[in-house]
Motif scaffolding. Structure first.
Motif, PDB file in Angstrom:
ATOM      1  N   THR A  47       7.498 -33.433  -8.567  1.00 31.79           N
ATOM      2  CA  THR A  47       6.887 -32.270  -7.932  1.00 31.79           C
ATOM      3  C   THR A  47       7.081 -31.043  -8.818  1.00 31.79           C
ATOM      4  O   THR A  47       7.923 -31.026  -9.727  1.00 31.79           O
ATOM      5  CB  THR A  47       7.531 -32.003  -6.564  1.00 31.79           C
ATOM      6  OG1 THR A  47       8.922 -31.666  -6.762  1.00 31.79           O
ATOM      7  CG2 THR A  47       7.420 -33.227  -5.660  1.00 31.79           C
ATOM      8  N   THR A  48       6.316 -30.016  -8.526  1.00 32.57           N
ATOM      9  CA  THR A  48       6.446 -28.758  -9.255  1.00 32.57           C
ATOM     10  C   THR A  48       7.873 -28.236  -9.184  1.00 32.57           C
ATOM     11  O   THR A  48       8.461 -27.823 -10.202  1.00 32.57           O
ATOM     12  CB  THR A  48       5.474 -27.716  -8.671  1.00 32.57           C
ATOM     13  OG1 THR A  48       4.134 -28.147  -8.905  1.00 32.57           O
ATOM     14  CG2 THR A  48       5.687 -26.359  -9.305  1.00 32.57           C
ATOM     15  N   GLU A  49       8.467 -28.269  -7.993  1.00 34.77           N
ATOM     16  CA  GLU A  49       9.804 -27.733  -7.804  1.00 34.77           C
ATOM     17  C   GLU A  49      10.845 -28.546  -8.573  1.00 34.77           C
ATOM     18  O   GLU A  49      11.726 -27.979  -9.242  1.00 34.77           O
ATOM     19  CB  GLU A  49      10.158 -27.713  -6.315  1.00 34.77           C
ATOM     20  CG  GLU A  49       9.311 -26.778  -5.456  1.00 34.77           C
ATOM     21  CD  GLU A  49       7.915 -27.341  -5.160  1.00 34.77           C
ATOM     22  OE1 GLU A  49       7.035 -26.550  -4.769  1.00 34.77           O
ATOM     23  OE2 GLU A  49       7.724 -28.571  -5.343  1.00 34.77           O
ATOM     24  N   ALA A  50      10.764 -29.869  -8.491  1.00 35.59           N
ATOM     25  CA  ALA A  50      11.760 -30.724  -9.137  1.00 35.59           C
ATOM     26  C   ALA A  50      11.697 -30.597 -10.655  1.00 35.59           C
ATOM     27  O   ALA A  50      12.729 -30.475 -11.330  1.00 35.59           O
ATOM     28  CB  ALA A  50      11.556 -32.172  -8.711  1.00 35.59           C
ATOM     29  N   LEU A  51      10.497 -30.653 -11.216  1.00 38.42           N
ATOM     30  CA  LEU A  51      10.356 -30.574 -12.670  1.00 38.42           C
ATOM     31  C   LEU A  51      10.765 -29.200 -13.197  1.00 38.42           C
ATOM     32  O   LEU A  51      11.393 -29.095 -14.257  1.00 38.42           O
ATOM     33  CB  LEU A  51       8.919 -30.892 -13.074  1.00 38.42           C
ATOM     34  CG  LEU A  51       8.500 -32.354 -12.901  1.00 38.42           C
ATOM     35  CD1 LEU A  51       6.995 -32.511 -13.088  1.00 38.42           C
ATOM     36  CD2 LEU A  51       9.244 -33.248 -13.899  1.00 38.42           C
ATOM     37  N   SER A  52      10.436 -28.153 -12.469  1.00 37.80           N
ATOM     38  CA  SER A  52      10.830 -26.807 -12.885  1.00 37.80           C
ATOM     39  C   SER A  52      12.344 -26.661 -12.897  1.00 37.80           C
ATOM     40  O   SER A  52      12.916 -26.057 -13.809  1.00 37.80           O
ATOM     41  CB  SER A  52      10.204 -25.757 -11.954  1.00 37.80           C
ATOM     42  OG  SER A  52       8.785 -25.806 -12.001  1.00 37.80           O
ATOM     43  N   ALA A  53      13.014 -27.250 -11.901  1.00 35.54           N
ATOM     44  CA  ALA A  53      14.463 -27.158 -11.823  1.00 35.54           C
ATOM     45  C   ALA A  53      15.136 -27.955 -12.936  1.00 35.54           C
ATOM     46  O   ALA A  53      16.131 -27.517 -13.525  1.00 35.54           O
ATOM     47  CB  ALA A  53      14.943 -27.657 -10.459  1.00 35.54           C
ATOM     48  N   VAL A  54      14.601 -29.128 -13.257  1.00 34.43           N
ATOM     49  CA  VAL A  54      15.221 -29.992 -14.268  1.00 34.43           C
ATOM     50  C   VAL A  54      15.025 -29.442 -15.674  1.00 34.43           C
ATOM     51  O   VAL A  54      15.951 -29.434 -16.499  1.00 34.43           O
ATOM     52  CB  VAL A  54      14.659 -31.428 -14.158  1.00 34.43           C
ATOM     53  CG1 VAL A  54      14.986 -32.239 -15.412  1.00 34.43           C
ATOM     54  CG2 VAL A  54      15.230 -32.121 -12.933  1.00 34.43           C
ATOM     55  N   TYR A  55      13.827 -28.946 -15.974  1.00 30.08           N
ATOM     56  CA  TYR A  55      13.530 -28.523 -17.344  1.00 30.08           C
ATOM     57  C   TYR A  55      13.705 -27.028 -17.575  1.00 30.08           C
ATOM     58  O   TYR A  55      13.608 -26.546 -18.709  1.00 30.08           O
ATOM     59  CB  TYR A  55      12.113 -28.952 -17.726  1.00 30.08           C
ATOM     60  CG  TYR A  55      11.989 -30.456 -17.883  1.00 30.08           C
ATOM     61  CD1 TYR A  55      12.495 -31.102 -19.003  1.00 30.08           C
ATOM     62  CD2 TYR A  55      11.386 -31.233 -16.888  1.00 30.08           C
ATOM     63  CE1 TYR A  55      12.399 -32.475 -19.138  1.00 30.08           C
ATOM     64  CE2 TYR A  55      11.288 -32.612 -17.019  1.00 30.08           C
ATOM     65  CZ  TYR A  55      11.802 -33.224 -18.142  1.00 30.08           C
ATOM     66  OH  TYR A  55      11.713 -34.591 -18.281  1.00 30.08           O
ATOM     67  N   GLY A  56      13.939 -26.270 -16.526  1.00 31.72           N
ATOM     68  CA  GLY A  56      14.213 -24.855 -16.685  1.00 31.72           C
ATOM     69  C   GLY A  56      13.024 -24.011 -17.066  1.00 31.72           C
ATOM     70  O   GLY A  56      13.175 -22.909 -17.603  1.00 31.72           O
ATOM     71  N   ILE A  57      11.817 -24.505 -16.797  1.00 33.44           N
ATOM     72  CA  ILE A  57      10.590 -23.738 -17.019  1.00 33.44           C
ATOM     73  C   ILE A  57       9.669 -23.968 -15.829  1.00 33.44           C
ATOM     74  O   ILE A  57       9.843 -24.931 -15.068  1.00 33.44           O
ATOM     75  CB  ILE A  57       9.858 -24.155 -18.314  1.00 33.44           C
ATOM     76  CG1 ILE A  57       9.463 -25.644 -18.254  1.00 33.44           C
ATOM     77  CG2 ILE A  57      10.703 -23.872 -19.545  1.00 33.44           C
ATOM     78  CD1 ILE A  57       8.548 -26.077 -19.388  1.00 33.44           C
ATOM     79  N   ASP A  58       8.698 -23.096 -15.670  1.00 27.87           N
ATOM     80  CA  ASP A  58       7.719 -23.288 -14.605  1.00 27.87           C
ATOM     81  C   ASP A  58       6.783 -24.423 -14.986  1.00 27.87           C
ATOM     82  O   ASP A  58       6.205 -24.441 -16.087  1.00 27.87           O
ATOM     83  CB  ASP A  58       6.920 -22.008 -14.374  1.00 27.87           C
ATOM     84  CG  ASP A  58       7.755 -20.905 -13.757  1.00 27.87           C
ATOM     85  OD1 ASP A  58       8.732 -21.233 -13.056  1.00 27.87           O
ATOM     86  OD2 ASP A  58       7.439 -19.721 -13.976  1.00 27.87           O
ATOM     87  N   VAL A  59       6.645 -25.384 -14.098  1.00 30.53           N
ATOM     88  CA  VAL A  59       5.789 -26.542 -14.329  1.00 30.53           C
ATOM     89  C   VAL A  59       4.796 -26.652 -13.186  1.00 30.53           C
ATOM     90  O   VAL A  59       5.162 -26.484 -12.012  1.00 30.53           O
ATOM     91  CB  VAL A  59       6.611 -27.848 -14.420  1.00 30.53           C
ATOM     92  CG1 VAL A  59       5.694 -29.051 -14.600  1.00 30.53           C
ATOM     93  CG2 VAL A  59       7.618 -27.773 -15.565  1.00 30.53           C
ATOM     94  N   SER A  60       3.555 -26.935 -13.534  1.00 28.48           N
ATOM     95  CA  SER A  60       2.515 -27.142 -12.534  1.00 28.48           C
ATOM     96  C   SER A  60       2.072 -28.601 -12.563  1.00 28.48           C
ATOM     97  O   SER A  60       1.780 -29.146 -13.631  1.00 28.48           O
ATOM     98  CB  SER A  60       1.312 -26.232 -12.824  1.00 28.48           C
ATOM     99  OG  SER A  60       0.255 -26.501 -11.928  1.00 28.48           O
ATOM    100  N   VAL A  61       2.072 -29.251 -11.401  1.00 25.25           N
ATOM    101  CA  VAL A  61       1.556 -30.613 -11.285  1.00 25.25           C
ATOM    102  C   VAL A  61       0.160 -30.526 -10.686  1.00 25.25           C
ATOM    103  O   VAL A  61      -0.008 -30.073  -9.552  1.00 25.25           O
ATOM    104  CB  VAL A  61       2.470 -31.486 -10.403  1.00 25.25           C
ATOM    105  CG1 VAL A  61       1.898 -32.900 -10.277  1.00 25.25           C
ATOM    106  CG2 VAL A  61       3.882 -31.541 -10.985  1.00 25.25           C
ATOM    107  N   GLU A  62      -0.837 -30.933 -11.456  1.00 21.94           N
ATOM    108  CA  GLU A  62      -2.220 -30.788 -11.038  1.00 21.94           C
ATOM    109  C   GLU A  62      -2.936 -32.123 -11.030  1.00 21.94           C
ATOM    110  O   GLU A  62      -2.517 -33.073 -11.696  1.00 21.94           O
ATOM    111  CB  GLU A  62      -2.943 -29.804 -11.962  1.00 21.94           C
ATOM    112  CG  GLU A  62      -2.302 -28.415 -11.983  1.00 21.94           C
ATOM    113  CD  GLU A  62      -3.053 -27.432 -12.869  1.00 21.94           C
ATOM    114  OE1 GLU A  62      -4.141 -27.798 -13.356  1.00 21.94           O
ATOM    115  OE2 GLU A  62      -2.543 -26.316 -13.072  1.00 21.94           O
ATOM    116  N   THR A  63      -4.008 -32.200 -10.290  1.00 21.26           N
ATOM    117  CA  THR A  63      -4.823 -33.413 -10.206  1.00 21.26           C
ATOM    118  C   THR A  63      -6.160 -33.156 -10.881  1.00 21.26           C
ATOM    119  O   THR A  63      -6.858 -32.191 -10.548  1.00 21.26           O
ATOM    120  CB  THR A  63      -5.050 -33.831  -8.741  1.00 21.26           C
ATOM    121  OG1 THR A  63      -3.771 -34.013  -8.104  1.00 21.26           O
ATOM    122  CG2 THR A  63      -5.838 -35.124  -8.670  1.00 21.26           C
TER     123      THR A  63
END
Length: 265
Positions: A230-246
């Motif tokens: 998810t956007t929240e999980a990936l952002s927390a793990v990698y320390g950057i804002d991540v967007s998950v899009e379809t």
């Protein structure tokens, strides 16, 4: 097939990760994701029995892996490392043929059938034409494909792959990911369970994999990629804002946000 129970990993007194649990059965693809230094390679070495657990246990076919002979483990698990520097100028087919070692006796020599199986593995990856090439003179991507062919030739029901697409170009990356997916789908007919690490979350979506998301040696989440990435999980793990899009085709992709200080805005 492979199970880790409350595993703590590390080197000597240095603990890298704790509280790790996972299972891999025939037909499974488990993708390990996390930033550099999160413990993925140390976890792999422990799962392969190359490092003893600091606590907890690794079970292979229901038995502790540390209690099994190396040849017995090798008949059940094949390994694709990140990189390999050959000590001698072997031909590529000779490197692939090394995958048959666990199926030979103590002083056994590869048979014609073993050579045919090794060459078939190369053909399946589109590198049959490199069979007589000097392995040490191949490109990094070609050597990686040779190592994957070696694992295929081993005919173990489980494959552990440490960043198997790291050195591959776009086309070969897609080819290898499709091959990994095919190995798992064929599980009902003697196929494989696969554990792989990658730095690209998109690979988990391409494979429809289960994901173990790690940070600083800890399990952050584990489950189907659609639920874990998810956007929240990936952002927390990698320390950057991540967007998950379809995409318009229905495929999910992960897009990192570019910091404003790099864009000039």
């Amino acid at each position: 097939m492979l199970e880790a129970r409350d595993l703590s990993i590390g080197y000597g007194r240095r603990t890298i990760g704790t509280g790790l649990n996972l299972t891999v059965a025939p037909g499974d693809v488990l993708c390990l994701l996390g930033p550099n230094g999160c413990g993925k390679t140390t976890l792999f070495r422990t799962l392969l029995g190359l490092l003893p657990p600091l606590s907890g246990e690794v079970l292979l076919s229901g038995n502790p892996i540390t209690a099994q002979r190396r040849a017995e483990v090798a008949r059940q698990i094949s390994y694709v490392p990140q990189a390999h520097a050959p000590p001698f100028p072997f031909e590529a087919l000779e490197v692939v043929l090394m995958g048959r070692t666990a199926r030979l006796g103590a002083f056994g020599q590869p048979s014609r059938a073993d050579r045919d199986r090794a060459f078939l593995a190369m053909e399946q990856l589109g590198i049959g034409h490199l069979a007589e090439a000097d392995y040490s003179r191949l490109s990094g991507g070609q050597r990686q494909l040779v190592l994957i062919a070696r694992a295929l030739a081993q005919e173990a029901p489980l494959m552990v792959m440490d960043e198997p697409t790291a050195s591959l170009d776009f086309g070969n990356e897609a080819h290898v990911l499709a091959r990994i997916s095919g190995l798992a789908r064929a599980a009902a007919h003697g196929g494989h369970g696969v554990v792989l690490s990658t730095h690209n979350p998109d690979h988990a979506f391409q494979l429809g994999a289960r994901v173990l998301l790690m940070k600083s040696g800890q399990r952050m989440a584990c489950g189907p990629c659609d639920e874990v990435l998810t956007t929240e999980a990936l952002s927390a793990v990698y320390g950057i804002d991540v967007s998950v899009e379809t995409t318009s085709s229905g495929r999910k992709v992960c897009l990192p946000a570019v910091p404003s200080d790099l864009t000039g805005t």
